[in-house]
Design an enzyme around this catalytic site. Structure first.
Site, PDB file in Angstrom:
ATOM      1  N   LYS A   1      35.694  36.532 -57.201  1.00  0.00           N
ATOM      2  CA  LYS A   1      34.322  36.135 -57.512  1.00  0.00           C
ATOM      3  C   LYS A   1      33.539  37.415 -57.830  1.00  0.00           C
ATOM      4  O   LYS A   1      32.871  37.973 -56.956  1.00  0.00           O
ATOM      5  CB  LYS A   1      33.713  35.385 -56.337  1.00  0.00           C
ATOM      6  CG  LYS A   1      34.603  34.222 -55.852  1.00  0.00           C
ATOM      7  CD  LYS A   1      34.332  33.889 -54.410  1.00  0.00           C
ATOM      8  CE  LYS A   1      35.412  33.054 -53.778  1.00  0.00           C
ATOM      9  NZ  LYS A   1      35.787  31.852 -54.463  1.00  0.00           N
TER      10      LYS A   1
ATOM     11  N   HIS B   1      30.285  29.041 -46.450  1.00  0.00           N
ATOM     12  CA  HIS B   1      31.365  29.545 -47.308  1.00  0.00           C
ATOM     13  C   HIS B   1      31.518  31.060 -47.185  1.00  0.00           C
ATOM     14  O   HIS B   1      32.272  31.674 -47.945  1.00  0.00           O
ATOM     15  CB  HIS B   1      31.050  29.151 -48.762  1.00  0.00           C
ATOM     16  CG  HIS B   1      32.182  29.269 -49.705  1.00  0.00           C
ATOM     17  ND1 HIS B   1      32.168  30.109 -50.796  1.00  0.00           N
ATOM     18  CD2 HIS B   1      33.392  28.662 -49.732  1.00  0.00           C
ATOM     19  CE1 HIS B   1      33.288  30.019 -51.463  1.00  0.00           C
ATOM     20  NE2 HIS B   1      34.055  29.148 -50.847  1.00  0.00           N
TER      21      HIS B   1
ATOM     22  N   HIS C   1      41.278  33.946 -57.762  1.00  0.00           N
ATOM     23  CA  HIS C   1      40.233  33.405 -56.900  1.00  0.00           C
ATOM     24  C   HIS C   1      39.079  34.399 -56.757  1.00  0.00           C
ATOM     25  O   HIS C   1      38.143  34.170 -56.003  1.00  0.00           O
ATOM     26  CB  HIS C   1      40.847  33.088 -55.523  1.00  0.00           C
ATOM     27  CG  HIS C   1      39.972  32.318 -54.593  1.00  0.00           C
ATOM     28  ND1 HIS C   1      39.366  32.897 -53.488  1.00  0.00           N
ATOM     29  CD2 HIS C   1      39.595  31.015 -54.585  1.00  0.00           C
ATOM     30  CE1 HIS C   1      38.681  31.983 -52.834  1.00  0.00           C
ATOM     31  NE2 HIS C   1      38.788  30.832 -53.473  1.00  0.00           N
TER      32      HIS C   1
ATOM     33  N   LYS D   1      32.541  34.845 -45.834  1.00  0.00           N
ATOM     34  CA  LYS D   1      33.675  35.537 -45.226  1.00  0.00           C
ATOM     35  C   LYS D   1      33.176  36.909 -44.808  1.00  0.00           C
ATOM     36  O   LYS D   1      33.042  37.820 -45.633  1.00  0.00           O
ATOM     37  CB  LYS D   1      34.842  35.693 -46.204  1.00  0.00           C
ATOM     38  CG  LYS D   1      35.463  34.381 -46.677  1.00  0.00           C
ATOM     39  CD  LYS D   1      34.916  33.962 -48.001  1.00  0.00           C
ATOM     40  CE  LYS D   1      35.560  32.672 -48.470  1.00  0.00           C
ATOM     41  NZ  LYS D   1      34.815  32.047 -49.567  1.00  0.00           N
TER      42      LYS D   1
ATOM     43  N   ASP E   1      32.162  46.877 -34.663  1.00  0.00           N
ATOM     44  CA  ASP E   1      31.347  47.894 -33.990  1.00  0.00           C
ATOM     45  C   ASP E   1      30.037  48.193 -34.713  1.00  0.00           C
ATOM     46  O   ASP E   1      29.421  49.246 -34.497  1.00  0.00           O
ATOM     47  CB  ASP E   1      32.142  49.196 -33.808  1.00  0.00           C
ATOM     48  CG  ASP E   1      33.298  49.025 -32.823  1.00  0.00           C
ATOM     49  OD1 ASP E   1      33.258  48.067 -32.029  1.00  0.00           O
ATOM     50  OD2 ASP E   1      34.242  49.833 -32.865  1.00  0.00           O
TER      51      ASP E   1
END
Length: 495
Positions: free
Chosen positions: A415, A236, A413, A238, A243
């Site tokens: 968190k 889950h 949404h 992201k 670099d």
């Protein structure tokens, strides 16, 4: 053999299988609420329950699936930390520094010391002092900033997402990545096979990038992912690392809905952050471990951890948790922060299914005078989880906490958790059991007051667009609503 006998044999097989599964669940010593929930399902609905267990309930031994000891051995053998600092020694040095008050000398911020030390012990997560954090409120800010940084990449781009969609923003990012690949920049993308189930029907999206030299790999691929959208052990996270110096983490996947272009959800409120500095090392390490687990390709090379000059004074810990860990680091950090709170706890989450320990901690904090506020969407994206979440608000309201429902014409949404204006958590973990104990997640725990206050300011702005639920209004819910909530709550340990 007639049809009746065949059916009897099949039913017998499923009943025996359900009994066997029940024994396995009992012997696994799971959380009691999860054990009872599964046993109830298997006893009442042996056939359907066994099928559900096959898809969602198997708690396959972590050591057999996620051989993290081998990963750590590979890390040590590769000596990637020789160019930055010895990892194991760093953890011990930081523990000693916290004990001797060499980091924070203000006795009023003991909460920071406790969380830092906890995460050093449970999450193997060193804290970093040389960072610059930029809070990105909503998809517009995140994607514009991300695309600019991708465009300026010189060496490599690492991306890891739960959801990537063949969408306007997805194609815009794809075009930039293809251009960078043609320029000689190494591009690697790791996607969750269940989260990206829609790509099963749109394989050309990834194939086009692969033809341009971009490495695209699934995490824990499954057969027909579009039929198994709730399988366990999903990635889950992201993460974007550019670099080795710039990182992104938060709640925003890649899809047009995150830009408010969904007719179902309308305006989409979310929170992400851009990090410049040494905390990016932990984002990079997490990506490399996940990449190695998925591909068996070792990328543990010092070039992915370049020297970083002064970026800023923001203090933070990046914490990865998942079924490959002996401790649920994010869960325990949340529990510690809540129990240590003296003034206020503000939580934004699209799903609210706490276990008994977190629920008790929140109730106790509220009863002791801490200002507990929970912000939750006014519309569901997963109905059973939504109704189950509502069932937990009664305990919060009775204890004196406050619940704010975001505008039903929009969707939140984010968190985020903010405690006492001193500590904040921002990342991919929802306030639910799946995030804390089943999925692979990653959060940043932020200790810099100016960043924490920025997140609090966003919370207060969002609160202006919310409707507060009173205990009287909650108790006046209709019987249909109550039945939905009670039924969903029975399954909450499995959601």
């Amino acid at each position: 053999m007639d049809a009746a006998n065949i059916i009897t044999i099949i039913l017998g097989f499923f009943i025996l299988s359900a009994i066997f599964a029940s024994i396995l669940i009992f012997l696994e010593n799971r959380d009691p609420s999860r054990t009872l929930a599964w046993l109830l399902v298997l006893m009442v609905f042996p056939v359907v329950g066994f099928m559900i267990y096959l898809f969602f309930g198997q708690n396959i031994k972590k050591k057999k699936i996620f051989k993290m000891q081998k990963l750590y051995s590979d890390i040590k053998a590769s000596k990637i930390f020789d160019s930055i600092r010895d990892f194991e020694n760093l953890i011990e040095i930081q523990k000693q520094a916290i004990m001797e008050d060499l980091i924070f000398v203000d006795p009023e911020i003991d909460i920071k010391r406790r969380i830092m030390n906890l995460l050093l012990n449970t999450g193997r997560s060193p804290f970093t002092l040389n960072n610059k954090i930029k809070i990105l409120k909503n998809g517009d800010e995140k994607f514009e900033c991300l695309i600019e940084d991708i465009s300026n990449a010189k060496e490599h781009i690492h991306m890891e997402y739960y959801i990537i969609k063949d969408s306007q923003i997805g194609n815009r990012i794809k075009d930039v990545l293809i251009r960078k690949s043609r320029e000689g920049v190494a591009v690697r993308i790791l996607y969750d096979d269940v989260g990206c189930w829609n790509m099963w029907f749109k394989r050309g999206f990834f194939k086009q990038m692969q033809k341009e030299g971009i490495q695209v790999e699934p995490f824990l691929p499954v057969f027909l992912p579009f039929l198994n959208r709730k399988l366990n052990y999903r990635n889950h996270r992201k993460i974007v690392v550019i670099d080795g110096k710039i990182g992104y983490v938060g709640g925003i996947n890649i899809g047009d809905e995150y830009l408010g272009r969904s007719s179902e959800f309308g305006f989409w409120r979310d929170t992400h952050m851009k990090i410049e500095g040494e905390a990016v090392y932990m984002l990079q390490l997490t990506f490399l471990l996940d990449w190695y687990f998925s591909t068996k390709h070792k990328l543990f090379d010092p070039k992915y951890f370049p020297p970083i000059s002064y970026c800023g004074h923001d203090v933070m810990q990046v914490v990865a948790s998942g079924p490959d860990s002996n401790w649920e680091a994010i869960h325990k950090a949340y529990f510690t922060a809540i129990t240590q709170a003296k003034k206020a706890i503000y939580i934004q989450t699209p799903y609210f299914i706490p276990d008994e320990s977190l629920l008790m901690a929140l109730k106790t904090a509220s009863l002791s005078g801490v200002d507990v506020r929970i912000m939750f969407p006014g519309k569901p994206d997963h109905k059973m989880v939504y109704y189950a979440s509502f069932s937990y608000f009664e305990a919060i309201l009775k204890a004196g906490g406050r619940v704010f429902i975001y505008d039903s014409d929009r969707f939140i949404h984010a968190k985020v958790m903010i405690v006492d204006d001193e500590v904040a958590s921002l990342g991919t973990a929802n306030m639910d059991l799946r995030s804390f104990m089943i999925n692979f997640e990653i959060n940043g725990f932020i200790y810099s007051k100016d960043v924490v206050l920025r997140l609090k300011e966003d919370f207060m702005d969002d609160q202006e667009g919310c409707r507060e639920i009173t205990i009287e209004e909650y108790n006046s819910r209709g019987i249909v609503q109550k039945l939905k909530e009670s039924t969903s709550r029975l399954f909450s340990p499995m959601l």
